[in-house]
Every structure is written in structure tokens, then in C-alpha cells.
Design an enzyme around this catalytic site. Structure first.
Site: not given
Length: 375
Positions: A55, A57, A176, A215, A306
Site C-alpha cells: 500500500h 504507506e 454509428s 487499445r 434506457g
């Protein structure tokens, strides 16, 4: 004597260290630590490593030791409460106490029930002065998925959409690619990279056969992939089956032959049905939290968008708006309201704008469901 100016400077550095671990620590929180002497000189610093690694610390203590710096009587600036439990690593509060740290300045308490103030208590019991608060908002925002999983028992869900200025995600015929320009697409990959998992629907898998991996930016890991697939229609030869990446498929009912074919590709298949024979989306979110998912990045079609919004599963929207007008086409989300079109604006989903930034020719808007982050 403690100096508010030095405290602010070192906490800001610790926050930058935490941010540099954005793509690394999952499912653990992103934490930074700075060790300073009474004159404000930095003795050591570090951030949390990959899960199972040291961690923040411990990394800061190691950095100080490598430089030959004693930390006896020093102050530790850390962006989250030092842990107090034995997991894959030992308690960080014990490491600070053993090193002779005199004072700890922490941004906020750890929401993990295994910690939740116990780290602070052990530090104080050992005679360490503890101050909590500096940098709290920034640290919490950096770890909003971790806080969500610990407090709400579900991930923080971010729905990404690329649309024209009039809110269309594609033409009526489904085309799209590409509404937005290269800078926006690369930024979208950066948001994928910070997430624990990417979620899509089987419709997108069948129609676009996407990889949905990272990527366009460098990343030390690939996020897991989640597919909402009520009838288990995911093709076993889909591009999403990238070696080494966990794929979790959620269905409404189990077809043993289909499940066997998908599991042979390394997928995990779970059945979570609602009363309508579809995947129970709120239950799916709880299951993902149990699997350690902090942030969930959604890239799906307008119908699933939705449904997720309608079921209250979305916390914020990441919207890329291109300077184009499409007219008739696919909306950002459909069937958003169960009773059809609204007759009053009072029924609209309230959002709060968090940021708006230009990326090349496109505009990126981050909008959060109003009040959703109060937990």
C-alpha cells in the site's frame, strides 16, 4: 509545529500520487502517501500498488529507507485512513507506528467495514497525533467507485455515450462509426481503463462484434467485460473473448448447451431473472459489487441504456457531443420512462453537470444524477 501551508502542499502531492495509481490498484482504493520531517522536507513518498502489492504507506516507508532517510518523528500525509486489518498485506497503521511516525494527516476515513476508523484508533492509542480532513473531497472523488461498493454494495455506474448535438447515437439504419473524432475516442478508452469492468448488451455484441477492450491508451490491465444477455445469444466466436480477460455473461435463464459453449471460451454465466423474464439489472449490480467491481463503465445500445436509467442503475453520464446534426436516428436512450412519453417536465431525470471540456472538435460532458453521490 504543524503548518497549514505545508500540510496543504504535502496532501496535494499525496493526491497526485494517488491519481497516478488510477489504472493500477483495482479493486483496492487509489491512495498516495508523503512522509515529511518537521521542516517540511519530503523523506519518502509512494502510492498503492496492484492488488496484493504494498500500500501507499509501505511504499513511502520503503522510499525513505532507500534514500537513507530516518522517519522517526515524521508526519505521514495519506489520502485515505491507513488500513488496520490483515488482508493480502499487513496493517499499514502498524507499519507507521513501528517506523516511529509521530503524526498522521489523512484525507478521510476508509469506508471498508474492516477498517472504518479502526486505523485511526490504533494510531491514537499508540500516541500518534491524527488529523482528518484535508483533501477529503478530492480523495473521495478519486475513489468514488470504492466508496460506492463499500457503502451502497453496488458499483459506481458511468454510462458513456457518443452522440450528435441533437442527441443521436447513430443513423436509423444503425450506422454509428464514427460520430466523434479521434481525441474523443481515445478519451473514451481512458475511461474504460480506469473502470473495473465494461458492460454492454448482447444486441451490441451481435450487431457490432466489438472488442470493448482498452487499445488507444496504455494500461497495465484490461477491465473485465460484462454482457447482459437474457437469452444467451452471445456468439462463442465473438471478438470480446480476449485471452486472459474475464467475461461475465448475465442471462435470464440457462441453456446448458449455450452455457457450455460460452464457458468453453472462458466465460462465467450467471442467471438473474426479473419478473418479466429479463436480466434483473439491480441484482446484477449487487452481484458485480460482490465480485469486487468498483467502477462500471457502460457502452451499450439505446434500449439497454434506457433500461439501466429507468431502473435507477446509472450514477453519471459521460457524453461526447459531436458538432453534427443527424435528424432522424437512434436516441441516446429509449423507453426511459415505463409509462411512455412524459407529459410534464417534472418527471424528467434531474442531472448535475460536473464538467464540460473540449476534446478536439467534440465536447465531453460529465453529468451526474442529482443527489446520487450522497452516501
Amino acid at each position: 509545529m504543524p503548518s497549514p501551508e505545508k500540510d496543504a502542499l504535502h496532501i496535494a502531492t499525496a493526491l497526485r500520487l494517488a491519481a497516478s495509481a488510477l489504472l493500477l490498484t483495482d479493486p483496492n482504493p487509489r491512495v498516495g502517501c508523503v512522509l515529511s520531517d518537521s521542516e517540511g522536507r519530503v523523506l519518502g513518498q509512494g502510492h498503492t500498488q496492484q492488488a496484493g502489492g504494498p500500500h501507499a504507506e509501505v511504499m513511502a516507508l520503503r522510499d525513505a529507507a532507500a534514500q537513507g532517510n530516518s522517519v522517526e518523528g515524521a508526519t505521514a500525509y495519506v489520502t485515505l485512513e491507513p488500513c488496520s486489518h490483515h488482508g493480502r498485506t499487513g496493517p499499514c497503521c502498524d507499519a507507521l507506528i513501528a517506523a516511529g511516525i509521530r503524526r498522521v494527516v489523512a484525507s478521510l476515513a476508509d469506508p471498508n467495514p474492516l477498517v472504518a476508523g479502526q486505523g485511526f484508533e490504533r494510531l491514537r492509542a499508540a500516541g500518534v497525533e491524527v488529523e482528518v480532513g484535508p483533501g477529503a473531497a478530492e480523495s473521495r472523488e478519486l475513489n468514488i467507485g470504492f466508496f460506492s461498493r463499500m457503502v451502497r454494495k453496488k458499483p459506481w455506474v458511468r454510462l458513456k455515450v457518443a452522440a450528435s448535438l441533437d442527441g443521436k447515437t447513430g443513423l436509423s439504419n444503425g450506422v454509428s462509426q464514427w460520430i466523434t473524432a479521434e481525441a474523443a475516442r481515445a478519451d473514451g478508452h481512458a475511461w474504460r481503463a480506469r473502470a473495473s469492468a465494461v458492460l454492454t448488451g448482447v444486441g451490441t455484441v451481435i450487431e457490432d462484434n466489438p472488442r470493448l477492450d482498452v487499445r488507444l491508451v496504455e494500461t497495465p490491465r484490461q477491465p473485465h467485460l460484462v454482457v447482459v444477455d437474457s437469452r444467451m445469444q452471445t456468439p462463442p466466436d465473438a471478438h470480446l473473448f480476449i485471452a486472459g480477460r474475464p467475461v461475465w455473461i448475465y442471462a435470464a435463464s440457462r441453456d446448458e448447451a449455450k452455457a457450455a459453449a460460452l464457458e468453453a471460451r472462458g466465460a462465467s454465466v450467471a442467471c438473474l431473472a426479473n419478473a418479466h423474464g429479463k436480466v434483473d439489472l439491480p441484482a446484477l449490480m449487487q452481484d458485480l459489487a460482490a465480485r469486487g467491481v468498483n467502477e462500471l463503465h457502460v457502452e451499450s445500445g439505446h434500449k439497454l441504456n434506457g433500461s439501466l436509467l429507468r431502473e435507477g442503475c446509472v450514477d453519471e453520464l459521460l457524453v461526447y457531443l459531436a458538432p453534427k446534426l443527424i435528424g432522424d436516428g437512434l436516441d441516446i436512450a429509449s423507453h426511459l420512462h415505463p409509462d411512455g412519453a412524459l407529459t410534464s417536465l417534472a418527471g424528467a431525470l434531474p442531472l448535475e453537470f460536473k464538467s464540460a471540456d473540449m476534446l478536439g472538435p467534440d465536447l465531453r460532458v460529465l453529468a451526474r444524477v442529482a443527489g446520487r453521490d450522497v452516501f
